[in-house]
Design an enzyme around this catalytic site. Structure first.
Site, PDB file in Angstrom:
ATOM      1  N   GLU A 132       0.870  -1.171   0.000  1.00 37.12           N
ATOM      2  CA  GLU A 132       0.000   0.000   0.000  1.00 37.12           C
ATOM      3  C   GLU A 132       0.907   1.221   0.000  1.00 37.12           C
ATOM      4  O   GLU A 132       1.935   1.230   0.675  1.00 37.12           O
ATOM      5  CB  GLU A 132      -0.898   0.059   1.241  1.00 37.12           C
ATOM      6  CG  GLU A 132      -1.922  -1.037   1.329  1.00 37.12           C
ATOM      7  CD  GLU A 132      -1.399  -2.295   2.011  1.00 37.12           C
ATOM      8  OE1 GLU A 132      -2.050  -3.342   1.889  1.00 37.12           O
ATOM      9  OE2 GLU A 132      -0.326  -2.238   2.655  1.00 37.12           O
ATOM     10  N   TYR A 177       7.900   1.999  -7.417  1.00 40.35           N
ATOM     11  CA  TYR A 177       7.249   0.691  -7.478  1.00 40.35           C
ATOM     12  C   TYR A 177       6.891   0.310  -8.916  1.00 40.35           C
ATOM     13  O   TYR A 177       7.069  -0.838  -9.319  1.00 40.35           O
ATOM     14  CB  TYR A 177       6.003   0.666  -6.591  1.00 40.35           C
ATOM     15  CG  TYR A 177       6.295   1.005  -5.150  1.00 40.35           C
ATOM     16  CD1 TYR A 177       7.447   0.546  -4.514  1.00 40.35           C
ATOM     17  CD2 TYR A 177       5.433   1.805  -4.417  1.00 40.35           C
ATOM     18  CE1 TYR A 177       7.721   0.863  -3.194  1.00 40.35           C
ATOM     19  CE2 TYR A 177       5.696   2.126  -3.086  1.00 40.35           C
ATOM     20  CZ  TYR A 177       6.841   1.654  -2.489  1.00 40.35           C
ATOM     21  OH  TYR A 177       7.108   1.965  -1.184  1.00 40.35           O
TER      22      TYR A 177
END
Length: 173
Positions: free
Chosen positions: A116, A128
């Site tokens: 998250e 990411y």
């Protein structure tokens, strides 16, 4: 003045206080407590370990400039936390920490990695995405007390992601 490359090493109990200082500096509204880190580290050693926690330490000074943690359950891993001191942003430390976690996920034999990230943290989201994480949903009001939404991201095949990013960083280095 030459930049000193931080060394990654396993996080130990004596690192909790300096990690908390960095945690409160970077995440003042939703910082982890000491108890949360203690709980995670309790599962990070021994034959039944399900966690991997690392710190980034500057050689010489011993200053901690980053940390990261991963939890594994079955064939699924979850990036619990990852952070780099502001003076380390743009140095590649975040990528090194993430690579370490993805290698751990591979060692834990995880087929997927979830995480998250705050919807307003575009710097982390770009990191990411570079590793192959893809958005799969949202968790409304996940970060409290600020009531900030979390973007949920997933990576399939962490072994492939670490190989590709290691090769590209070596060819760019």
């Amino acid at each position: 003045m030459t930049a000193v490359t931080p060394v990654l090493r396993e996080m130990r109990w004596w690192d909790i206080e300096p990690v908390l200082e960095l945690e409160h500096e970077l995440f003042p509204e939703d910082a982890w407590s000491a108890g949360m880190f203690w709980s995670e580290l309790a599962h990070a050693r021994g034959p039944h370990a399900t966690r991997r926690y690392v710190v980034a330490e500057e050689p010489g000074s011993g200053r901690l400039v980053g940390y990261a943690g991963l939890a594994a359950a079955g064939d699924l891993a979850d990036v619990q936390t990852i952070a780099a001191a502001r003076d380390q942003w743009g140095t590649g430390l975040g990528a090194r920490l993430l690579t370490d976690l993805l290698r751990a996920a591979t060692a834990f034999e995880c087929a997927e990695v979830l995480l998250e990230v705050r919807v307003d943290n575009t710097r982390a989201q770009k990191l990411y995405e570079r590793f192959g994480f893809e958005p799969i949903g949202f968790r409304r009001g996940y970060y409290q007390p600020g009531n900030v939404d979390a973007l949920v991201m997933r990576l399939t095949d962490p072994a492939q992601a670490t190989t590709e990013n290691t090769e590209s960083s070596e060819s760019n280095g």
